[in-house]
Design a protein around this motif. Structure first.
Motif, PDB file in Angstrom:
ATOM      1  N   LEU A 104       0.817  -1.215   0.000  1.00 47.85           N
ATOM      2  CA  LEU A 104       0.000   0.000   0.000  1.00 47.85           C
ATOM      3  C   LEU A 104       0.852   1.268   0.000  1.00 47.85           C
ATOM      4  N   SER A 105       1.972   1.239   0.698  1.00 43.52           N
ATOM      5  CA  SER A 105       2.817   2.437   0.793  1.00 43.52           C
ATOM      6  C   SER A 105       3.778   2.582  -0.382  1.00 43.52           C
ATOM      7  N   MET A 106       4.248   1.460  -0.931  1.00 42.66           N
ATOM      8  CA  MET A 106       5.260   1.521  -1.985  1.00 42.66           C
ATOM      9  C   MET A 106       4.701   1.328  -3.389  1.00 42.66           C
ATOM     10  N   ASP A 107       3.466   0.910  -3.499  1.00 47.84           N
ATOM     11  CA  ASP A 107       2.846   0.744  -4.818  1.00 47.84           C
ATOM     12  C   ASP A 107       1.604   1.616  -4.935  1.00 47.84           C
ATOM     13  N   THR A 108       0.612   1.338  -4.112  1.00 47.39           N
ATOM     14  CA  THR A 108      -0.647   2.091  -4.181  1.00 47.39           C
ATOM     15  C   THR A 108      -0.416   3.590  -4.032  1.00 47.39           C
ATOM     16  N   LEU A 109       0.298   3.981  -3.000  1.00 46.33           N
ATOM     17  CA  LEU A 109       0.511   5.404  -2.724  1.00 46.33           C
ATOM     18  C   LEU A 109       1.349   6.073  -3.806  1.00 46.33           C
ATOM     19  N   LEU A 110       2.479   5.458  -4.176  1.00 43.03           N
ATOM     20  CA  LEU A 110       3.382   6.081  -5.147  1.00 43.03           C
ATOM     21  C   LEU A 110       2.738   6.211  -6.528  1.00 43.03           C
ATOM     22  N   VAL A 111       2.126   5.140  -6.993  1.00 46.34           N
ATOM     23  CA  VAL A 111       1.475   5.183  -8.306  1.00 46.34           C
ATOM     24  C   VAL A 111       0.272   6.128  -8.275  1.00 46.34           C
TER      25      VAL A 111
END
Length: 320
Positions: free
Chosen positions: A281-288
């Motif tokens: 969630l922090s390294m994929d969902t949030l960044l993208v």
């Protein structure tokens, strides 16, 4: 049954729960809503500003994010769903690659507007080269994801699929590094006014002036003047510079996300990064998500208008 108890049960029954956890329903539905809004926004802006390549790339990329989070929402209701797992694995793994393809096109557009005498390559060469690498990376990631997800669902060996996915993600990282180097070199030569000798005599073509080749498209003089004036206006607007900065930031975010996914897959399907949702969630969902919204709020069309480039390295303006 609380989410915590469901999570514990799922971890104990990891032979059938491919996620190794129960995806958070609330967070993934919120992410789904945000990506749906972004999908509608990008699609509408692409139509408004007639951004062909950039618009198509983000239509596909953000659309895949929407489908991927539908899969995660399905997984929150039934973490044992093989279909939900395959949907989220394949779609969310290679969706950002389509977004990067759109950003690569922006580099070519910037070269056209600011003058490609400062660029070692002609504008469309950037698109052909980097987008070609990106398409190959997409094919590797999608095929690897399908192989690995299918093998995992059948209780088979996921090694082959994982290696193919990692290779695809690594290729995307490498292509992004090349784009960064090319962009930095172009910016340096532009700021220091150091044109390349082999392109300086061709720079007039980027503004639509008449070329000697009989095969080249010929623009009438009025159109050439109009195009040159439009380019000058764009170059001198603060909004264009802000848009470029936001595009760079979006690129960095997706780049960091790609490195995370390489490390994640390198650990294996039961690695710490893979089986801990907060990392995803922090390294994929949030960044993208931030990258997609940055390029929606600061949509290139607002600053660049309907400027387009063709494979003949020629610029044109689509009247809005």
């Amino acid at each position: 049954m609380t989410d915590f108890v469901k999570h514990l049960i799922a971890r104990e029954d990891s032979e059938t729960n491919l996620f190794y956890y129960v995806p958070s329903r609330a967070i993934n539905i919120v992410a789904l809503v945000f990506f749906v809004i972004a999908f509608i926004g990008h699609t509408g802006l692409a139509i408004k500003f007639k951004q062909r390549w950039f618009g198509i790339c983000f239509f596909i990329g953000v659309g895949l994010e929407v489908i991927g989070y539908i899969g995660r929402a399905m997984g929150s209701n039934n973490p044992y769903s093989r279909m939900a797992y395959i949907i989220q694995t394949t779609c969310l793994t290679f969706a950002p690659a389509f977004m990067m393809a759109g950003i690569y096109y922006l580099l070519a557009l910037v070269v056209v507007i600011w003058g490609y005498e400062y660029s070692y390559f002609q504008p469309w060469t950037y698109s052909r080269m980097f987008i070609g690498m990106d398409i190959f990376a997409i094919l590797m990631q999608s095929s690897g994801g399908a192989i690995a997800a299918t093998a995992s669902g059948d209780g088979g060996n996921t090694t082959l699929g994982t290696h193919v996915m990692v290779a695809g993600l690594a290729l995307q990282v490498v292509s992004t590094i090349f784009v960064g180097v090319a962009s930095a070199l172009y910016y340096h030569r532009l700021r220091t006014n150091q044109p390349w000798s082999h392109t300086i005599n061709k720079s007039r073509a980027s503004y639509g002036s008449v070329r000697d080749s009989e095969k080249a498209a010929v623009f009438d003089r009025d159109h050439a003047v109009h195009l040159r004036t439009r380019m000058s206006v764009i170059r001198n607007t603060r909004w264009a510079k802000v848009t470029i900065l936001m595009s760079i930031l979006a690129t960095v975010l997706i780049f960091v996300r790609s490195i995370y996914r390489v490390v994640e897959l390198g650990e294996g399907w039961a690695g710490t990064l893979m089986v801990t949702e907060v990392y995803f969630l922090s390294m994929d969902t949030l960044l993208v998500g931030v990258a997609v919204w940055l390029l929606m709020v600061f949509y290139p069309g607002w600053a660049l208008g309907g400027v387009q480039i063709s494979e003949g390295h020629r610029a044109s303006v689509m009247e809005l």
